[in-house]
Each structure stands twice: as structure tokens, then as C-alpha cells.
Design an enzyme around this catalytic site. Structure first.
Site, PDB file in Angstrom:
ATOM      1  N   LYS A 161      -0.156   3.631  -2.705  1.00  0.00           N
ATOM      2  CA  LYS A 161      -1.192   4.664  -2.596  1.00  0.00           C
ATOM      3  C   LYS A 161      -0.609   6.071  -2.450  1.00  0.00           C
ATOM      4  O   LYS A 161      -1.314   7.057  -2.663  1.00  0.00           O
ATOM      5  CB  LYS A 161      -2.124   4.342  -1.424  1.00  0.00           C
ATOM      6  N   SER A 191       0.797  -1.236   0.000  1.00  0.00           N
ATOM      7  CA  SER A 191       0.000   0.000   0.000  1.00  0.00           C
ATOM      8  C   SER A 191       0.825   1.280   0.000  1.00  0.00           C
ATOM      9  O   SER A 191       0.248   2.372  -0.031  1.00  0.00           O
ATOM     10  CB  SER A 191      -0.965   0.009   1.191  1.00  0.00           C
ATOM     11  N   SER A 193      -6.389   3.016   4.329  1.00  0.00           N
ATOM     12  CA  SER A 193      -5.690   2.417   3.191  1.00  0.00           C
ATOM     13  C   SER A 193      -6.676   1.599   2.353  1.00  0.00           C
ATOM     14  O   SER A 193      -6.409   0.459   1.970  1.00  0.00           O
ATOM     15  CB  SER A 193      -4.527   1.530   3.668  1.00  0.00           C
TER      16      SER A 193
END
Length: 398
Positions: free
Chosen positions: A37, A34, A94
Site C-alpha cells: 500500500k 500490506s 490498511s
């Protein structure tokens, strides 16, 4: 069965000077999870700054976005949230569904958004990075490095400081539910005010962190923590050493020994686009080989072999038109030209496919033609109205 030990890497950088304080396997290609992101958010901030969207704009969820696996916000297909709530959900929870929906809003599709992510990565100078999706959900082709993620964090903080405060959010309330940040180290480490955690099984526990004490701001990146607590402890150890200016001690820690570098080691972003030396024939020949990629998720980490850009027909399919916006002597300049063109074009013309077509000239040199494809003839002609030095290219043309 022996527990899985994810491959490990780290780097610590003084964000003001770019000086690398510590690093270990910082150029090793690993799974970002993640941390991906952060790039999704960077492109969101870029769109906000250029006023293509606003914080109040709607982000509509497709069935593809709504069906993403956890972590997710749980928005049903056809429903929407604001861009600002999307930012908060990405930073704290997230949320994978939100990442995909945001990517679809900015790029028209997640695949198209991944192209935008890769173009931006090249512009920044993230040489070990390749994106396949907006969320960081596992894909063997989606890789990055500790150094590249430090470059990404530095670029975001320097280019869009007005949005950095979102990364300090401890929680986000949506529809009556409190979503707490996964970055628990912010609550315990003095001076830490962002950034982003990441985890998938093959990557282990990853973290980009930024902390400021006095006039010094450090950025740390850790890949491959065995647990969230072990990762946080290692990050704290790295940042403490950086702020104190001491040699790092790694007793009782699983990662390999850290190397402290000289003060003249600098982390730099990609230089501005300008003509570079022409690639040698030996280098360019590899550009034309059949795409190959290998991945070994073991203690040795990942080995990558990226092939060159496929042919025009492979990218867009036979029978489609494209536009050519220039020819360049190096790939960085070519990629940046395509990125600028895609930013200039309005929807739906900006959803074309990015293409880099190598050409060997009569004097045995190589140039790289920057094209955007997937158009009808009418669309190609219209696209050229928005671009300087633009040529339409008929189907099956070289």
C-alpha cells in the site's frame, strides 16, 4: 504441528546519505503484504501533485473493491469516500477495499493499476519487486525485498514530503468509528513518525519504519516477524543500533546474524533514463523463453524466475491496435518511456496495456520497442495526437 517460521530479512538505511547501516538477506524476494500500500499511496500522491485528482475528489467503490476481504472500511458498491479519507484509511486501518478502489480510480482497473505500480517500481530501481494488486493480499507472484521497500520509502519521502505527515496518524475516525493505526511502535519508540505495517500468513509480520533523532533520519525495513511484538522489538533494536552507531546484538532473536557494512555501501535509486549498453544475445535469449515462475515459502524464502514481456497478441489479444512510442537499448529506458506516455494520455486512452516487444536487428543487436496496446484504430490514432514520435501499429503486425 511445528509453527510456521516466515522467512526473515531486514535493512537499515540513513535516509539522508543512502548509506546502508545493517542488512540481512535484504535482496531476498519475499511477500510484502500490506507494505504494498506504500506504492498505492505513492501513486496517489503523484496524482495529487500533478493535479489529476484532489484531496476532495471522490473515490467510488466498485463491487470488486467492496468485496475485498478484511481489513476493510466496509464501503458498499456504488458509494464513495474522498481521496483524503482513502489515504487515512490506507495508512491506519490498511483497508484492502480502499486500496482497490483507489487503484481503480487511478488506473481504471486494478490490473491496469498494477501495471502502473510495476512501471513505477522499475523507475525507482526496485529490481526484486513485482506487483499483482493494490492491496498486498496474498498472490504468489507479488513479491518484494527489504532493500526495495527501503528504496520506495526513501523515494516517497524525498519526492512528496508534503504528504508524509499522513503516515504519522495514530487513528482515523470515519462514520463515527475510530480506526487505530496498526503501527503501535510509533507510540513507544522515540522519534518514530511513520510508515507502514503489513501481515499475511505467508509473509509474517512486516514493517517499514522511519525515525528521526537530531539531524539523523533512519529508515528500517523488517520482513518476517513471528509476531507483531517480536517484529517491533527487532525494529527497535535495529534503529537503536543505527542511531548509536554500534554493532548490532541479536541475542534472543530468531533472525539470522546481521552484517554491518562499510560506510561506502550506499542505497541508490534508479538512475535517469539514458541509453545503456546493448544486452548480449545470451541475456536477451532468456527474454523470449516461455514464462516461468516458482515459489517456495519455506525457510529458504522465495525463488523467482520472471519471464519477459509476452508478445503483443498475448497482451492485448489479436485484432487490436497499438501505438509505438520508441525503441530502446535497455528495458529500464523502455519501461520509463511507457510510464511517461501513460501519464500523458487522458482517460480512457491511458488504460491501454503496456507492452515491451523485443526485436533483433540485422547486425545481431537487440532493441526493445515500447508500445501501448488494446486500442481500436480510431483510439490509436487519437493516442498518437498526444505523444511525440508516435506510430500506430495495425493488428498482428510485428
Amino acid at each position: 504441528m511445528r509453527p510456521y517460521n516466515p522467512p526473515y530479512a531486514h535493512i537499515v538505511v540513513d535516509s539522508t546519505t543512502g548509506r546502508v547501516l545493517y542488512q540481512s538477506d535484504a535482496d531476498r524476494a519475499l511477500y510484502p503484504a500490506s507494505l504494498t500500500k506504500v506504492m498505492t499511496l505513492l501513486l496517489t500522491f503523484e496524482a495529487l501533485e500533478s493535479r489529476k485528482i484532489s484531496l476532495g475528489s471522490s473515490v467510488v467503490f466498485s463491487s470488486h473493491a467492496a468485496n475485498m476481504p478484511p481489513s476493510r472500511l466496509g464501503i458498499k458498491a456504488g458509494k464513495s469516500i474522498t481521496v483524503e479519507n482513502a489515504i487515512k484509511a490506507l495508512v491506519t486501518k490498511s483497508a484492502n477495499d480502499v486500496a482497490v478502489a483507489m487503484g481503480e480510480k487511478l488506473g481504471g482497473s486494478e490490473a491496469r493499476f498494477a501495471q502502473m505500480m510495476n512501471l513505477k517500481a522499475r523507475q525507482i530501481g526496485m529490481s526484486q519487486t513485482h506487483f499483482e494488486n493494490a492491496s498486498g493480499l496474498h498472490n504468489v507472484r507479488q513479491v518484494s525485498s527489504a532493500r526495495d521497500m527501503a528504496k520506495l520509502a526513501m523515494y516517497l519521502m524525498n519526492s512528496y514530503p508534503r504528504y508524509y505527515h499522513y503516515f504519522s496518524l495514530r487513528e482515523f475516525t470515519f462514520n463515527g468509528k475510530v480506526n487505530r493505526s496498526h503501527n503501535h511502535l510509533m507510540s513507544t519508540y522515540q522519534g518514530m513518525d511513520g510508515l507502514k505495517t503489513g501481515y499475511i500468513i505467508p509473509s509474517g509480520f512486516n514493517l517499514i519504519a522511519s525515525a528521526k533523532r537530531g539531524n539523523t533520519r533512519l529508515i528500517g525495513v523488517v520482513f518476517g516477524g513471528k509476531t507483531a511484538n517480536a517484529r517491533n522489538a527487532q525494529m527497535a533494536n535495529l534503529l537503536d543500533a543505527g542511531f548509536a552507531g554500534k554493532s548490532l546484538r541479536t541475542e534472543n532473536l530468531s533472525p539470522p546474524p546481521t552484517t554491518k557494512l562499510s560506510q561506502n555501501t550506499i542505497l541508490t535509486l534508479a538512475p535517469p533514463s539514458k541509453p545503456a549498453s546493448v544486452p548480449e544475445q545470451k541475456q536477451t535469449a532468456s527474454l523470449l523463453k516461455k514464462p516461468t515462475m516458482t515459489a517456495d515459502v519455506g525457510s529458504a524464502g522465495l525463488t523467482r524466475t520472471f519471464a519477459p514481456t509476452p508478445s503483443a497478441q498475448q497482451l492485448t489479444g489479436a485484432g487490436t491496435w497499438s501505438v509505438q512510442i520508441g525503441a530502446y537499448q535497455d528495458r529500464v529506458s523502455t519501461d520509463q518511456a511507457i510510464y511517461r506516455a501513460l501519464k500523458t494520455l487522458p482517460a480512457p486512452l491511458n488504460r491501454g496495456s503496456a507492452m515491451v516487444i523485443p526485436l533483433r536487428t540485422s547486425d545481431a543487436r537487440w532493441v526493445f520497442r515500447a508500445r501501448i496496446g488494446g486500442y481500436t484504430r480510431t483510439e490509436a490514432l487519437k493516442a498518437c495526437q498526444y505523444l511525440d514520435d508516435c506510430l500506430t501499429v495495425a493488428p498482428n503486425a510485428n
